[in-house]
Enzyme design. Sequence first.
Site, PDB file in Angstrom:
ATOM      1  N   ASP A  30       6.751  46.982  45.651  1.00 19.00           N
ATOM      2  CA  ASP A  30       5.765  47.648  44.575  1.00 19.00           C
ATOM      3  C   ASP A  30       5.842  49.073  44.669  1.00 19.00           C
ATOM      4  OD1 ASP A  30       3.948  47.505  42.592  1.00 19.00           O
ATOM      5  OD2 ASP A  30       2.001  47.261  44.086  1.00 19.00           O
ATOM      6  N   ASN A  32       7.774  51.302  42.340  1.00 22.48           N
ATOM      7  CA  ASN A  32       8.799  51.850  41.758  1.00 22.48           C
ATOM      8  C   ASN A  32       8.356  52.864  40.625  1.00 22.48           C
ATOM      9  OD1 ASN A  32      10.404  50.642  43.583  1.00 22.48           O
ATOM     10  ND2 ASN A  32      10.903  49.096  42.330  1.00 22.48           N
ATOM     11  N   ARG A  34       5.121  54.034  39.760  1.00 28.64           N
ATOM     12  CA  ARG A  34       4.613  54.943  40.351  1.00 28.64           C
ATOM     13  C   ARG A  34       5.238  56.317  40.833  1.00 28.64           C
ATOM     14  NH1 ARG A  34      -0.001  51.723  42.971  1.00 28.64           N
ATOM     15  NH2 ARG A  34       1.348  50.010  42.747  1.00 28.64           N
ATOM     16  N   HIS A  47      12.907  51.952  39.608  1.00 30.82           N
ATOM     17  CA  HIS A  47      13.642  50.728  40.105  1.00 30.82           C
ATOM     18  C   HIS A  47      14.958  50.976  40.687  1.00 30.82           C
ATOM     19  CE1 HIS A  47      10.610  48.453  38.248  1.00 30.82           C
ATOM     20  NE2 HIS A  47      10.710  48.835  36.912  1.00 30.82           N
ATOM     21  N   GLU A  77       5.585  37.001  35.470  1.00 25.66           N
ATOM     22  CA  GLU A  77       4.824  37.710  34.672  1.00 25.66           C
ATOM     23  C   GLU A  77       5.325  38.915  34.093  1.00 25.66           C
ATOM     24  OE1 GLU A  77       3.552  36.328  37.539  1.00 25.66           O
ATOM     25  OE2 GLU A  77       2.659  35.075  36.688  1.00 25.66           O
ATOM     26  N   LEU A 141      21.298  36.983  58.989  1.00 25.60           N
ATOM     27  CA  LEU A 141      20.142  37.147  58.200  1.00 25.60           C
ATOM     28  C   LEU A 141      20.069  36.448  56.840  1.00 25.60           C
ATOM     29  CD1 LEU A 141      17.330  38.568  57.884  1.00 25.60           C
ATOM     30  CD2 LEU A 141      18.366  40.390  56.597  1.00 25.60           C
TER      31      LEU A 141
END
Length: 250
Positions: A30, A32, A34, A47, A77, A141
């Site tokens: 979260d 990006n 701003r 982004h 959303e 991973l």
Amino acid sequence: MALFRSREPEAPLPEIDLTRLPRHLAIIMDGNGRWAKRRGLPRTAGHKAGAETFRTIATLCNDLHMEYLTVYAFSTENWKRPQEEVGAIMRLLNNYLHEAISDMEKDNIQLHFFGDLTRLSPELQALCREKDDISRRCTGLNVNICLNYGGRDELVRAARAFARDCADGKADPEALTEQGFERYLFSAGTPDVDLVIRPSGEIRISNFLLWQSAYAEYYFTDVLWPDFDQRELYAAIAEYQSRSRRFGGI
């Protein structure tokens, strides 16, 4: 104008115990938009910077020999955002997958997606299927990208699938257990989350991994995602290791 600020020499990285790393780390990527706004840049630039941060953090987790990393890339959303922004995110994803498919086997990284992929373009869906074939040959991973994902949507879909199996005589509702229900989730076969990190200063979970994070530790930081680096990752892990996880016990 420089996109990335220069930093003064820093103190050593926070100390972490490499024998007590979270098995499953989850991150809500979260901040990006701003980050870009503060620099007078379009949100799409944020982004792009965030995608580079994801690449860096995934590499660090792989180097630390963590087992699972799950990131929130695009929620159910997020389709409400301006079409230009949505299109830019999908193009970034397309570019990332093309690069990841060529690098996955070399880096021994497994790549998976949680979410309803049917709303993606045919090309993106084909790339997602291609990575499945490569992931089967890798043992490092596990990177899970939550795309067109919502925790409530996942639970509703799982409940519908279980109900269909009951109607078809394949399942007994009275015999359902938590472990049995997990088979219907996007994350089937993946262990519960140990640590959830949310950068950007927001203190909420935003419909992310509602089932899987029932006993997770949460770490919130004001740092915006594009500025999240090795120091921030180690700080989060150090905080996680300082906590006592009792899972409802004493």
